[in-house]
Design a protein around this motif. Sequence first.
Motif, PDB file in Angstrom:
ATOM      1  N   UNK A  18       0.877  -1.303   0.380  1.00 44.84           N
ATOM      2  CA  UNK A  18      -0.351   0.184   0.028  1.00 44.84           C
ATOM      3  C   UNK A  18       0.925   1.293  -0.067  1.00 44.84           C
ATOM      4  N   UNK A  19       0.458   2.018  -1.135  1.00 47.11           N
ATOM      5  CA  UNK A  19       0.991   3.605  -0.286  1.00 47.11           C
ATOM      6  C   UNK A  19       0.065   5.184   0.010  1.00 47.11           C
ATOM      7  N   UNK A  20       1.406   5.617   1.012  1.00 46.92           N
ATOM      8  CA  UNK A  20      -0.235   5.967   2.256  1.00 46.92           C
ATOM      9  C   UNK A  20       0.900   7.673   1.393  1.00 46.92           C
ATOM     10  N   UNK A  78       4.313  13.973   1.462  1.00 46.48           N
ATOM     11  CA  UNK A  78       5.025  13.002   2.590  1.00 46.48           C
ATOM     12  C   UNK A  78       4.396  11.452   2.343  1.00 46.48           C
ATOM     13  N   UNK A  79       5.323  10.482   1.276  1.00 52.91           N
ATOM     14  CA  UNK A  79       4.470   9.143   1.425  1.00 52.91           C
ATOM     15  C   UNK A  79       5.180   8.695   1.829  1.00 52.91           C
ATOM     16  N   UNK A  80       4.137   7.375   2.963  1.00 56.09           N
ATOM     17  CA  UNK A  80       5.122   5.509   2.779  1.00 56.09           C
ATOM     18  C   UNK A  80       4.413   4.846   2.025  1.00 56.09           C
ATOM     19  N   UNK A  81       5.947   4.583   1.588  1.00 57.11           N
ATOM     20  CA  UNK A  81       5.299   3.199   0.566  1.00 57.11           C
ATOM     21  C   UNK A  81       5.502   1.858   1.568  1.00 57.11           C
ATOM     22  N   UNK A  82       4.711   1.031   1.718  1.00 51.72           N
ATOM     23  CA  UNK A  82       4.455   0.001   2.150  1.00 51.72           C
ATOM     24  C   UNK A  82       4.712  -1.453   2.072  1.00 51.72           C
ATOM     25  N   UNK A  83       4.997  -2.148   1.930  1.00 52.67           N
ATOM     26  CA  UNK A  83       5.807  -3.431   1.315  1.00 52.67           C
ATOM     27  C   UNK A  83       6.041  -4.732   1.610  1.00 52.67           C
ATOM     28  N   UNK A  84       5.492  -6.238   1.316  1.00 49.70           N
ATOM     29  CA  UNK A  84       5.979  -6.726   2.128  1.00 49.70           C
ATOM     30  C   UNK A  84       4.963  -7.187   3.525  1.00 49.70           C
ATOM     31  N   UNK A  85       3.476  -6.221   3.606  1.00 49.59           N
ATOM     32  CA  UNK A  85       3.089  -5.823   4.472  1.00 49.59           C
ATOM     33  C   UNK A  85       3.036  -7.349   5.354  1.00 49.59           C
ATOM     34  N   UNK A  86       2.335  -7.306   6.920  1.00 51.26           N
ATOM     35  CA  UNK A  86       2.094  -8.501   7.812  1.00 51.26           C
ATOM     36  C   UNK A  86       1.468  -8.234   8.475  1.00 51.26           C
TER      37      UNK A  86
END
Length: 120
Positions: A18-20, A78-86
């Motif tokens: 997801x990308x915030x 500002x962005x937050x790229x979230x990969x391999x989410x748990x």
Amino acid sequence: QVQLVESGGGLAQPGGSLRLSCVASGLIASIYDMEWYRQAPGEERELVAGITRGGVTNYADSVKGRFTVSRDNGKTTVYLQMDSLKPEDTAVYYCKADILRVRGTRRNFWGQGTQVTVSS
């Protein structure tokens, strides 16, 4: 009036992404550090990642190597790229910015939060 508005939350599967985004608007003279926090039910709010005006970043140990924080050239988003989410990343994510207002004071502002749920 200064406002921070987050977007991009939602439901993701474990291992997904997801990308915030968080956009600052209003009578802003300058924005310094911008940070992402999160708060899970029954837990305290914790720092996830931050980025200075000069682009220096820092991350919580729990997200290092999986999340990436960045800012646009105008420094207002500002962005937050979230990969391999748990599943343990499930929380409400908040944006915080250290802002100097036009003809005003400098203080921290918070967004309203965006829900991130990681579940299969």
